[in-house]
Design an enzyme around this catalytic site. Structure first.
Site, PDB file in Angstrom:
ATOM      1  N   ARG A   6       0.818  -1.302  -0.134  1.00  0.00           N
ATOM      2  CA  ARG A   6       0.135   0.022   0.145  1.00  0.00           C
ATOM      3  C   ARG A   6       0.724   1.500   0.127  1.00  0.00           C
ATOM      4  NH1 ARG A   6      -2.094  -3.904  -0.710  1.00  0.00           N
ATOM      5  NH2 ARG A   6      -4.005  -4.586   0.327  1.00  0.00           N
ATOM      6  N   SER A  57     -11.789   0.892   4.052  1.00  0.00           N
ATOM      7  CA  SER A  57     -10.895   0.678   5.068  1.00  0.00           C
ATOM      8  C   SER A  57     -10.263   1.906   5.525  1.00  0.00           C
ATOM      9  CB  SER A  57      -9.768  -0.098   4.743  1.00  0.00           C
ATOM     10  OG  SER A  57     -10.149  -1.370   4.158  1.00  0.00           O
ATOM     11  N   GLU A  67      -5.437   4.893   6.555  1.00  0.00           N
ATOM     12  CA  GLU A  67      -5.227   4.627   5.194  1.00  0.00           C
ATOM     13  C   GLU A  67      -5.704   5.881   4.402  1.00  0.00           C
ATOM     14  OE1 GLU A  67      -5.440   0.717   3.445  1.00  0.00           O
ATOM     15  OE2 GLU A  67      -7.020   1.573   2.109  1.00  0.00           O
TER      16      GLU A  67
HETATM   17  P1  NAP Z   1      -9.073  -9.625   4.826  1.00  0.00           P
HETATM   18  O1  NAP Z   1      -9.127 -10.505   3.680  1.00  0.00           O
HETATM   19  O2  NAP Z   1     -10.031  -9.977   6.145  1.00  0.00           O
HETATM   20  O3  NAP Z   1      -7.513  -9.523   5.548  1.00  0.00           O
HETATM   21  C1  NAP Z   1      -7.301  -8.773   6.612  1.00  0.00           C
HETATM   22  C2  NAP Z   1      -5.653  -8.656   6.632  1.00  0.00           C
HETATM   23  O4  NAP Z   1      -5.011 -10.152   6.765  1.00  0.00           O
HETATM   24  C3  NAP Z   1      -4.804  -8.270   5.510  1.00  0.00           C
HETATM   25  O5  NAP Z   1      -3.793  -7.595   6.025  1.00  0.00           O
HETATM   26  C4  NAP Z   1      -4.587  -9.207   4.689  1.00  0.00           C
HETATM   27  O6  NAP Z   1      -3.427  -9.019   3.798  1.00  0.00           O
HETATM   28  C5  NAP Z   1      -4.359 -10.388   5.643  1.00  0.00           C
HETATM   29  N1  NAP Z   1      -4.604 -11.704   5.249  1.00  0.00           N
HETATM   30  C6  NAP Z   1      -5.771 -12.435   5.146  1.00  0.00           C
HETATM   31  N2  NAP Z   1      -5.560 -13.629   4.504  1.00  0.00           N
HETATM   32  C7  NAP Z   1      -4.138 -13.613   4.213  1.00  0.00           C
HETATM   33  C8  NAP Z   1      -3.416 -14.418   3.531  1.00  0.00           C
HETATM   34  N3  NAP Z   1      -3.872 -15.667   2.910  1.00  0.00           N
HETATM   35  N4  NAP Z   1      -2.170 -14.362   3.317  1.00  0.00           N
HETATM   36  C9  NAP Z   1      -1.571 -13.138   3.494  1.00  0.00           C
HETATM   37  N5  NAP Z   1      -2.333 -12.174   4.053  1.00  0.00           N
HETATM   38  C10 NAP Z   1      -3.824 -12.572   4.473  1.00  0.00           C
HETATM   39  O7  NAP Z   1      -9.080  -8.452   4.620  1.00  0.00           O
HETATM   40  P2  NAP Z   1     -10.579  -7.390   4.217  1.00  0.00           P
HETATM   41  O8  NAP Z   1     -10.348  -6.078   5.194  1.00  0.00           O
HETATM   42  O9  NAP Z   1     -11.678  -7.974   4.383  1.00  0.00           O
HETATM   43  O10 NAP Z   1      -9.990  -6.900   2.663  1.00  0.00           O
HETATM   44  C11 NAP Z   1     -10.155  -7.868   1.734  1.00  0.00           C
HETATM   45  C12 NAP Z   1      -8.894  -7.636   0.712  1.00  0.00           C
HETATM   46  O11 NAP Z   1      -9.040  -6.323   0.131  1.00  0.00           O
HETATM   47  C13 NAP Z   1      -7.559  -7.647   1.523  1.00  0.00           C
HETATM   48  O12 NAP Z   1      -6.566  -8.042   0.731  1.00  0.00           O
HETATM   49  C14 NAP Z   1      -7.276  -6.198   1.900  1.00  0.00           C
HETATM   50  O13 NAP Z   1      -5.837  -5.997   1.894  1.00  0.00           O
HETATM   51  C15 NAP Z   1      -7.856  -5.397   0.589  1.00  0.00           C
HETATM   52  N6  NAP Z   1      -8.105  -4.111   0.743  1.00  0.00           N
HETATM   53  C16 NAP Z   1      -7.152  -3.356   0.060  1.00  0.00           C
HETATM   54  C17 NAP Z   1      -7.315  -2.067   0.350  1.00  0.00           C
HETATM   55  C18 NAP Z   1      -6.461  -0.996  -0.457  1.00  0.00           C
HETATM   56  O14 NAP Z   1      -5.677  -1.460  -1.573  1.00  0.00           O
HETATM   57  N7  NAP Z   1      -6.342   0.155  -0.094  1.00  0.00           N
HETATM   58  C19 NAP Z   1      -8.389  -1.286   1.010  1.00  0.00           C
HETATM   59  C20 NAP Z   1      -9.324  -2.159   1.649  1.00  0.00           C
HETATM   60  C21 NAP Z   1      -9.065  -3.669   1.447  1.00  0.00           C
HETATM   61  P3  NAP Z   1      -3.428  -8.132   2.680  1.00  0.00           P
HETATM   62  O15 NAP Z   1      -3.706  -7.048   2.861  1.00  0.00           O
HETATM   63  O16 NAP Z   1      -2.134  -8.269   2.083  1.00  0.00           O
HETATM   64  O17 NAP Z   1      -4.681  -8.827   1.634  1.00  0.00           O
END
Ligand code: NAP
Length: 339
Positions: free
Chosen positions: A163, A238, A334
């Site tokens: 990010r 987020s 963020e």
């Molecule tokens: P989530 O899938 O519940 O994940 C929460 C956290 O756990 C994130 O830091 C995610 O890493 C990590 N995680 C979960 N499973 C993983 C795996 N198999 N391996 C490595 N790391 C893992 O998150 P959520 O809030 O519902 O969001 C879904 C996805 O959308 C996530 O990938 C999240 O990062 C992404 N997202 C991105 C943004 C952005 O780009 N600004 C904003 C909102 C949500 P990661 O972040 O590396 O995935």
């Protein structure tokens, strides 16, 4: 045309009442260059506005808001295996993703349903479900609002991280207006499905050999089930970044909370979901007045009514301080807080 005292209420997904001292819609690089030549940016700090989904206005903006309306979807080069495309930075990200999927080009399916514009994507190297923008990114063109020049950034120059990118560095904030982004997508793509609930959703639908469209639909379904619609409940997705901390800190937390979710980043560091920290501290679904962290997705700060930016920020500060006291981790927003 530069407008004065322009209302931004419908241009930020928190639905906050804020005005821009000056406002201009940018639909060509020439418009931007001519504004620069008129020295407007010297006295009026520019703020680039895309989809307005990553902004928290604490008060009116005293500079000039530049709304990115640059459109365009173009194929620059096509081969047997891949295609290079160029997208206008003001294009809606999700609509652009759907367009690539309709053409049969893979690479963006896991990044479906992310709010905002194409130009915002490289700024934080958007990522979701195990895929980050940098995996398909080739280069971008930006207007340097400090020197009035058009510059190109390749992937290395963007210095992407988790990010993160060069555009988020303090000295570059508000300096570059991204004009267009070039991506390379695959014609024979193997989608990534080993993350989160993607496989489970596909299995439930009895899809055994999914293509990019099916993976995208699964991602959309997961996101829709968790994230509140900003048209109904003001929010900016987020609100906090997922913190990356040392393994020592994580182990200390695990000693007291064996159920903590920890994901390895490298040999020394791990990622702990901010949503887990918020839930474990009792903030998930807790509403105070007009604001609160969402009941289904703890990471999302919600405007339940007519909250002001200051109220939302005050709530975020309470969450940040409480989590720091409990876990020794200081969450970073963020979203871009405009004070
Ligand atoms: P989530 O899938 O519940 O994940 C929460 C956290 O756990 C994130 O830091 C995610 O890493 C990590 N995680 C979960 N499973 C993983 C795996 N198999 N391996 C490595 N790391 C893992 O998150 P959520 O809030 O519902 O969001 C879904 C996805 O959308 C996530 O990938 C999240 O990062 C992404 N997202 C991105 C943004 C952005 O780009 N600004 C904003 C909102 C949500 P990661 O972040 O590396 O995935």
């Amino acid at each position: 045309m530069v407008l004065k005292n322009y209302p931004l209420d419908s241009l930020n997904t928190f639905g906050l009442k804020a005005k821009a001292a000056l406002y201009c819609e940018i639909d060509s690089a020439e418009t931007l260059a001519s504004l620069w030549k008129s020295n407007l940016f010297v006295m009026n700090k520019p703020l680039v506005l895309g989809g307005g989904s990553n902004l928290l206005f604490l008060k009116d903006y005293i500079g000039i808001v530049l709304k990115n309306n640059l459109r365009g979807r173009e194929v620059l080069q096509e081969g047997e295996e891949s295609v290079q495309i160029e997208l206008g930075a003001g294009e809606n990200w999700h609509q652009a993703v759907l367009w690539t999927l309709e053409q049969g080009w893979g690479g963006l399916e896991n990044l479906s349903f992310i709010p905002g514009t194409v130009g915002a994507a490289p700024i934080q190297n958007i990522g979701a479900y195990g895929v980050e923008l940098e995996s398909v990114f080739e280069s971008l063109t930006a207007f340097d609002m400090l020197y009035g020049t058009t510059v190109e950034f390749n992937k290395v120059q963007c210095a992407f991280g988790y990010r993160e990118s060069i555009f988020k560095k303090t000295e570059n904030k508000g300096r570059y207006f991204i004009l267009s982004v070039r991506l390379r997508l695959n014609k024979h793509h193997q989608p990534k499905m080993d993350y989160g609930d993607i496989k489970a959703v596909l299995e439930r639908k009895s899809i055994s050999n999914p293509g990019i469209k099916e993976v995208s639909n699964a991602v959309i379904e997961i996101r829709q089930s968790k994230l509140p619609d900003p048209a109904v409940l003001g929010n900016s997705g987020s609100f906090f970044k997922n913190p990356v901390v040392s393994k020592t800190i994580a182990e200390k937390i695990r000693a007291n909370y064996p159920e903590v979710k920890i994901f390895e980043v490298d040999e020394e560091r791990v990622k702990i979901p901010a949503g887990w920290l918020i839930e474990a501290s009792g903030w998930k679904g807790k509403r105070i007045g007009n604001v609160g962290m969402h009941e289904k997705q703890a990471l999302v700060l919600v405007n339940y009514g007519n909250a002001t930016g200051a109220e939302l920020w005050e709530h975020a500060q309470k969450v940040i301080d409480d989590i720091e006291n409990r876990f020794g981790i200081r969450l970073q927003p963020e979203v871009n807080v405009i004070g």
